[in-house]
Design a protein around this motif. Sequence first.
Motif, mmCIF file in Angstrom:
data_model
loop_
_atom_site.group_PDB
_atom_site.id
_atom_site.type_symbol
_atom_site.label_atom_id
_atom_site.label_comp_id
_atom_site.label_asym_id
_atom_site.label_seq_id
_atom_site.Cartn_x
_atom_site.Cartn_y
_atom_site.Cartn_z
ATOM 1 N N MET A 1 156.881 -12.278 19.597
ATOM 2 C CA MET A 1 156.927 -11.576 20.876
ATOM 3 C C MET A 1 158.203 -10.743 21.007
ATOM 4 O O MET A 1 158.187 -9.651 21.589
ATOM 5 C CB MET A 1 156.812 -12.570 22.030
ATOM 6 N N PHE A 2 159.307 -11.240 20.462
ATOM 7 C CA PHE A 2 160.554 -10.477 20.472
ATOM 8 C C PHE A 2 160.368 -9.179 19.686
ATOM 9 O O PHE A 2 160.749 -8.092 20.145
ATOM 10 C CB PHE A 2 161.677 -11.313 19.866
ATOM 11 N N GLY A 3 159.764 -9.288 18.504
ATOM 12 C CA GLY A 3 159.534 -8.098 17.696
ATOM 13 C C GLY A 3 158.567 -7.131 18.346
ATOM 14 O O GLY A 3 158.790 -5.909 18.345
ATOM 15 N N TRP A 4 157.480 -7.655 18.913
ATOM 16 C CA TRP A 4 156.472 -6.808 19.560
ATOM 17 C C TRP A 4 157.102 -6.017 20.700
ATOM 18 O O TRP A 4 156.888 -4.804 20.835
ATOM 19 C CB TRP A 4 155.337 -7.694 20.064
ATOM 20 N N TYR A 5 157.894 -6.700 21.516
ATOM 21 C CA TYR A 5 158.552 -6.022 22.632
ATOM 22 C C TYR A 5 159.422 -4.868 22.133
ATOM 23 O O TYR A 5 159.409 -3.767 22.697
ATOM 24 C CB TYR A 5 159.394 -7.025 23.419
ATOM 25 N N HIS A 6 160.164 -5.103 21.071
ATOM 26 C CA HIS A 6 161.089 -4.074 20.600
ATOM 27 C C HIS A 6 160.380 -2.934 19.871
ATOM 28 O O HIS A 6 160.910 -1.813 19.835
ATOM 29 C CB HIS A 6 162.192 -4.702 19.754
ATOM 30 N N VAL A 7 159.202 -3.179 19.321
ATOM 31 C CA VAL A 7 158.405 -2.068 18.800
ATOM 32 C C VAL A 7 158.075 -1.092 19.930
ATOM 33 O O VAL A 7 158.016 0.127 19.726
ATOM 34 C CB VAL A 7 157.113 -2.593 18.135
#
Length: 208
Positions: A97-103
């Motif tokens: 979720m951290f990665g998805w948000y930053h994408v």
Amino acid sequence: MKRPWIAAMALFAVLLWGGAVVVPSAHGQVYAYHTIYNTPLPSVIHVAIRANNDPRGQILWVQTVGFQEYCSDVLPNEWFSNWKPEALKAGAMAVKMFGWYHVLHPVTIDGFTFDVDNTTNFQEYKYMSGRFETDQAVRNIWPYAYVYTNGGIGPLDFRAGIPNNANWMYNHSQKMAQWGSEYLANAGMNYIQILGFYYTGRTLLQGP
């Protein structure tokens, strides 16, 4: 004549129903609210590679990485691979979720545009560092998303915390203690319960 209540009502509608809306800002820009209902799971993520994996190191290049591969190559560098499976699954969801948000929120630094870098400025990424246990945790949580109750995509922040402790100071703080996740897994919690201990206003949903 400005009507700020219009923007407020539009944003309220998004928060209530989980739709997408574009709201004019004071600077003429727009704000789009991303949910799992209107935003596909990323296929790739753009990772700035800093020299020597140093958070202050020079950015050397930006690498395009498959999103699931990225999560598999972050998790063992943030969670110990010999921890309990439920702790690893909680960590895998946080990493995803951290990665998805930053994408969805790329940045430009020193002329490079990217989603995350390979250091603890974001999450520590090391190419081909996956382990069997952490890869399994990523696969287990992959069909799901831990999002706001209306489906909104937000980051799941985390901190190291204190070993052998639930880290109550992070209870419902919107930050998960990594050591705390292992402690709670040892106490018998599953990964959804662990996530619920640290984050509020969120729920587990089938991913897009």
